[in-house]
Each structure stands twice: as structure tokens, then as C-alpha cells.
Enzyme design. Structure first.
Site, PDB file in Angstrom:
ATOM      1  N   ASP A  51      32.545 -12.204 -17.295  1.00  0.00           N
ATOM      2  CA  ASP A  51      33.791 -11.579 -16.841  1.00  0.00           C
ATOM      3  C   ASP A  51      34.974 -11.977 -17.712  1.00  0.00           C
ATOM      4  O   ASP A  51      36.085 -11.454 -17.521  1.00  0.00           O
ATOM      5  CB  ASP A  51      34.070 -11.914 -15.373  1.00  0.00           C
ATOM      6  CG  ASP A  51      34.120 -13.409 -15.109  1.00  0.00           C
ATOM      7  OD1 ASP A  51      33.072 -14.055 -15.226  1.00  0.00           O
ATOM      8  OD2 ASP A  51      35.204 -13.939 -14.802  1.00  0.00           O
ATOM      9  N   GLY A  97      41.852 -11.645  -9.695  1.00  0.00           N
ATOM     10  CA  GLY A  97      42.276 -12.504  -8.594  1.00  0.00           C
ATOM     11  C   GLY A  97      43.734 -12.913  -8.650  1.00  0.00           C
ATOM     12  O   GLY A  97      44.300 -13.337  -7.644  1.00  0.00           O
TER      13      GLY A  97
END
Length: 506
Positions: free
Chosen positions: A267, A100
Site C-alpha cells: 500500500d 487513514g
């Protein structure tokens, strides 16, 4: 993929950019362009990390490199991209995630005569990506300084980690709980692939891509899994077992040094067994097994004492993701079960070294556990206890003339610690003189990155004074050395340190 030597990359000819991850195809990533910021400036550079690329700090700190590592300029031959992955966050399936706020520039390989090794170079905080979701793709100065310092501190402690080449600040505004300024960390690692990459393709039933990814990682980093005869010769089961073993050993080192990760989502777990993604981390001050360092962790899922079990849970998620390739549930479970033997053995080995024992010995686990219970009962500073114990053993072995009460002075329960030290001394009696203290001095650090030290460096950096960052970095690069000029970094934390709040936005 770019294989030719770069003519101009901010460094001398001979280095070259490649991007093997890009060869997997666009199911795995999206090409992207980093976003420029005005008036970037160096905040910190790691000479140690630079040597991985065959660079000196002087060769690195050029205008071209400044612009490349902040995202203002694309190095010829590099191929910026952001990768897609999914994951479980705080135990809940979060669906598609991805880089991101990170851009993978590619792998930088130095010339053979510079004695470096190829490393992936990733910029964290370089702007919006296709996976930014509701974020702005930026990182703030405070979190970037923390990541930069902790990456290099962990390396100094001998704990597997991604590295931080540099942190670069800019006056670009970023809005979190309040207006802040932006910064970009240049991170290095052989690979930034996470458990969540495998979860992504399994969850979406993209099994050809799952196999492609697994083969890529095995070929590059776990080639022995192709020929291993264990687990019926199943390469994917052996791969899972190898990742399990690396992860178990890494977490054992975390626990031994008192490191709290703070956000052990799947993650945020490296497929190479590296500590990755330094967000709301903390090194313990007062010893509290239930300490929660992440203000966002309302349920205490990632409390210090829970980290070993969380790591196993995350590995179980990885095992589920690899099951379509392993094609045998029993083999998958067998691969994961190695965690239950490797982790306690690794912890025992770490604690043996902390106690000055050349090898694990009978009664050691009970001795260590009883000592930790005393620490917890009196909330004794974890790092200071172990360092003082190291000096206590040194004085004992060298027949120091004066009584050494430095350890017992840490405790309210004097009778308890006296009894424990007596038991401990009996274990030391048959260890050759000097051996225990020497081992302890190389195992129990004088310096760790305490929250208040990072906070002081951050506050100075906000006023463009980066001397505190450099001094703290210097101390943390040699954490086992006394370094008298940095003695204050080894002091007890001030009272205000307990009020520092670190969250996922940090």
C-alpha cells in the site's frame, strides 16, 4: 465532478479544480470533510513544487491558501475524498486499509499562460477519515517536516517522487508516545493510486471495479499499453510490465544514492513508480548493506540490501491482483520477469555514473562490488566516500600538485583501498580528461537528508523557529552544488545520530 473555473480558491481566477478519481464512483472512495485546527502557521513552502501549479511562493502564502492547505477551508470546486485500498504490510495480508489521514482535494489545473501542469493535491494529516481505523487522522510536526524535506530532496536528486507543496503547523495536540503538535503536508502527484488499490478489488472479487480502475490508470498514464504488440497485445499485461519497469528503475536509484524507504508495504507502492509515503526513511551514514532504518521492522524485512527483492515481491502481489484481467498466468509472469533484466541494467547504469564512466563497461560490476565491500568492512560513510572520490578524480584529471589522501583516509584498510584505487584508475585512463569528474559531481550528492539534520530542524521548529527547515530545504534542492554556506550539512554525522529511532509512528 466540478469542471468550472473557481471564482475564489485563494488564488487568482483561471485555476480550476477537477476530480477525475471521483468519477470512478463511491466504490473507490468516501467523501469527507477535513477537520479544522486553530491558529495554523506556515512551516515550509516549496517554491519548486509551487511552480508545478504555476504559482510563486508569494502567491501561495496567503491566508486563503493557508486555510485550504491545512484543511480549515474547502476550496470552491474541490471535492475532498479519501480512497479505499488494501495491502500487504510486512509481508502479511492486512485487509482493507485506505487513506487513514489523507484527503484528496482533487486535481488543480493552472491557466495555460502559467506553464504549470495539473496535479492532484492531497492533504496528509487533515483529520479523521472513514478509513482511520484506530488512528486519529492526524500527522505530527516531526514526521511532516521529514516528509516535506525528503520529498523535495528526492526531487533534487532526480529520483521519481511525490512532491511536497507545503507543511503547515498548528498548536492542535496530537498524542503518540508523548504529546506533540499537529501538522499537515500538502502533497502533489499526477496520481496517488497504489498497488493496494488493485489488491483491494481483486481480493473482494470486485472484478468490474478492478477493470474500471485499471482502465482509468491506463487511459490516463499508460495509454501506449492499449496499442502495444508485446505480450500478445494484452493491455493489462503490458500495463503490469510498464509498472514493473518504472519500479525497477526507481529502486535502482534508491540503492545507488543509499536511500532506505523503511516500510515498503504494497500500500506504500505507487502505481506510477514514484517514491511515496515518507515515514521511517533514512539515507545511509556508515555503509551497512543490512541496515534497518525502521525501528518497527523487527524482522529486518525492509533492510537496505533487501529493497530490490521486496520491490519484486510487491510487484508479484500486483500481478496476482491483475491476473483476473490478464487472464493468462504465463503472460503475467512474463510481464514481471522484466524486473530481473531492467533492475540490474538500471543499477549498473547508476553505478557507472557514480564512478564517472559515460557508459557501463566490462569489469565495472566487480569493481563497484569490491569497493562496496571495502566500505562495509570499515563502515565508511556512504555519501562522503562518493563525494570525496569525485573530488579525487577531479584532482587527478587536473594534475593537482599535492597528494590527495582524502579517500584513503576514510579507511582502516589502507592496502585494500590503495589496491582498489589503482584498479579504478586503470578504468579512468581511457576516459577523456574532465569527463569523469564532471559526471561524478552531477551524480554523487554533496547533501542528502541525514537523520540528524532533520532532527535538528525539527527541534528548532518545535520552538517556532523554521529557519533551519528553510536552510536545509535550500541545500537539498541543489544537492550536487558545493554551497559553502551549508558546508556543515555535508559533515560526518555526530555520535548521537546513531541513537535516533525512527518508527512507523514517525
Amino acid at each position: 465532478m466540478h469542471d468550472t473555473p473557481s471564482d475564489r480558491t485563494g488564488l487568482a481566477p483561471g485555476w480550476r479544480w477537477t476530480n477525475s478519481f471521483a468519477t470512478l464512483g463511491t466504490d473507490f472512495y468516501s467523501p469527507m470533510a477535513t477537520q479544522a485546527v486553530a491558529q495554523p502557521h506556515w512551516v515550509g513552502v516549496s517554491a519548486s513544487a509551487a511552480t508545478l501549479l504555476g504559482l510563486t511562493p508569494e502567491a501561495l502564502q496567503t491566508p486563503d491558501w493557508l486555510n485550504i492547505l491545512v484543511g480549515n477551508q474547502t476550496a470552491p470546486g474541490s471535492q475532498p475524498l479519501s480512497s479505499v485500498y488494501s495491502g500487504h504490510q510486512f509481508g502479511v495480508w492486512a485487509g482493507q486499509l485506505g487513506d487513514g489521514r489523507a484527503a484528496l482535494l482533487g486535481e488543480l489545473t493552472p491557466p495555460p499562460d502559467h506553464h504549470g501542469v495539473a496535479q492532484e493535491v492531497q492533504l496528509k494529516g487533515s483529520g479523521l477519515t472513514p478509513y482511520s481505523r484506530m488512528g486519529d487522522g492526524r500527522a505530527v510536526l516531526r514526521s511532516s517536516i521529514r516528509e516535506f524535506l525528503c520529498s523535495e530532496a528526492m526531487h533534487g536528486l532526480g529520483i521519481p517522487t511525490t512532491r511536497a507543496l507545503s507543511v503547515i503547523g498548528a498548536d492542535h495536540p496530537v498524542y503518540r508516545e508523548q504529546p506533540e503538535t499537529a501538522a499537515v503536508v500538502a502533497r502533489l502527484a499526477p496520481s496517488f493510486i497504489r498497488f493496494g488499490h488493485f489488491e483491494h478489488f481483486c481480493h473482494h472479487n470486485l472484478h468490474p471495479q478492478l477493470r474500471q480502475l485499471a482502465d482509468y490508470v491506463i487511459d490516463r498514464f499508460y495509454p501506449a499499453c492499449h496499442t502495444a504488440t508485446t505480450l500478445n497485445g494484452n493491455a493489462y499485461a503490458n500495463f503490469l510490465q510498464a509498472v514493473t519497469e518504472r519500479t525497477a528503475k526507481m529502486v535502482a536509484q534508491w540503492q545507488a544514492v543509499g536511500f532506505c524507504h523503511g516500510v515498503m508495504n504494497t500500500d506504500n507502492m505507487s502505481i506510477l513508480g514514484l517514491t511515496i509515503d515518507y515515514g521511517p526513511f533514512q539515507f545511509l551514514d556508515a555503509f551497512d548493506p543490512g541496515h534497518i532504518c525502521n525501528h518497527s521492522d523487527n524482522q529486518g524485512r525492509y533492510a537496505f540490501y533487501k529493497q530490490p527483492n521486496v520491490a519484486y515481491w510487491n510487484l508479484y502481489c500486483l500481478g496476482q491482483a491483475l491476473l483476473p484481467l490478464i487472464e493468462d498466468q504465463d503472460l503475467t509472469i512474463a510481464a514481471l520477469e522484466t524486473y530481473k533484466t531492467i533492475y540490474p541494467v538500471a543499477v549498473d547504469a547508476c553505478m557507472a555514473a557514480k564512478l564517472g564512466f559515460p557508459e557501463v563497461r566490462q569489469g565495472q560490476r566487480e569493481l563497484a562490488d569490491d569497493g562496496l565491500r571495502l566500505l562495509a568492512a570499515d563502515r565508511v560513510d556512504y555519501s562522503i566516500f562518493w563525494r570525496r572520490l569525485s573530488h579525487w578524480v577531479h584532482n587527478r584529471e587536473n594534475n593537482a600538485g599535492t597528494q590527495d589522501d582524502s579517500v584513503r583516509d576514510l579507511f582502516l584498510d589502507r592496502d585494500g583501498i590503495d589496491a582498489w584505487l589503482l584498479r579504478y584508475s586503470e578504468h579512468l585512463n581511457d576516459i577523456p580528461r574532465g569527463l569523469a569528474a564532471n559526471l561524478m559531481m552531477k551524480t554523487n550528492p554533496q547533501y542528502v537528508l541525514r537523520n540528524h539534520l532533520g532532527e535538528l530542524a525539527i527541534q528548532a521548529a518545535k520552538n517556532k523557529d523554521f529557519a533551519a527547515v528553510a536552510q536545509l530545504q535550500q541545500a537539498l534542492e541543489r544537492p550536487f552544488d558545493e554551497q559553502p554556506q551549508f558546508a556543515s550539512f555535508a559533515d560526518f554525522p555526530p555520535d548521537w545520530a546513531s541513537g535516533i529511532s525512527i518508527s512507523c509512528s514517525s
